[in-house]
Design an enzyme around this catalytic site. Structure first.
Site: not given
Length: 228
Positions: A38, A92
């Protein structure tokens, strides 16, 4: 009980060492293995990342209670946080700060009315595609509000490529993965409260190539993750 006391007496140093390690990981610094794609091309599957838990806040050990704030997360920072959806630890990039107005239109990011500029990535990073997807992958450089970093888009993969505009609430942040079409981020789990942020990822400690019998990627040992 006597056996327990005897064992503790004989292993007291080891017990205190373990307690110290747990305390350090909870309050000072932690390390995690990257299990998914990701955050490609910035973080690779098999990277072992180090998180500075004192980058933003001092917290009570083993809690999300902030004792004192040291600095504010900045746009472009790579952070670890506890997912507000299910409590899973995620990593993230901070894209939206409190008060920012953020939107995305067909994969193109807009923050506070400024549109991101995209160009094909160059150099070694251009070939760093996610190994867990066989469809088309485009490695681009995204530049916006003074920040520049690489991202991946996957045109053939179903994904949420448009949203907003949304205003980031006070005390909360909007997170996106660099692998835009293969990341469960704020588009799906919502904004992230500051107290859920557990630290800033500043470098890769070491990296093992899971597709090549866990051979070390020596070029990634100690790699700093500063925004270019």
């Amino acid at each position: 009980m006597r056996q327990l006391k005897s064992w503790f007496k004989g292993n007291k140093g080891f017990v205190f060492f373990l307690f110290g390690m747990v305390l350090v990981r909870s309050a000072v610094a932690d390390w995690y293995g990257v299990p998914s794609g990701s955050m490609y091309p910035t973080l690779m599957i098999g990277d072992r990342i180090v998180t500075d838990r004192l980058a933003y806040d001092v917290k009570l050990p083993f809690t999300d209670v902030i004792v004192t704030s040291l600095a504010d997360p900045q746009r472009g920072d790579i952070v670890t946080f506890t997912s507000p959806e299910d409590g899973v630890r995620l990593v993230k990039r901070v894209v939206g700060l409190p008060g920012d107005v953020v939107e995305m239109r067909g994969e193109e990011l807009v923050v506070n009315g400024e549109k991101a500029v995209y160009a094909p990535a160059a150099g070694e990073v251009a070939a760093r595609v996610a190994p867990d997807y066989t469809g088309q992958q485009l490695v681009l450089t995204e530049q916006i509000l003074g920040q520049r970093h690489p991202i991946i888009v996957m045109p053939q993969r179903p994904a949420l490529r448009s949203f907003g505009p949304v205003t980031v609430p006070p005390g909360e942040y909007l997170m996106l993965g660099d692998n835009r079409d293969a990341s469960k981020d704020s588009r799906y789990i919502g904004f992230v409260r500051r107290e859920l942020i557990t630290g800033q990822v500043k470098r890769v400690a070491f990296s093992l190539d899971t597709d090549r019998y866990f051979l070390p990627r020596l070029e990634r040992f100690g790699t700093a993750l500063a925004t270019p």
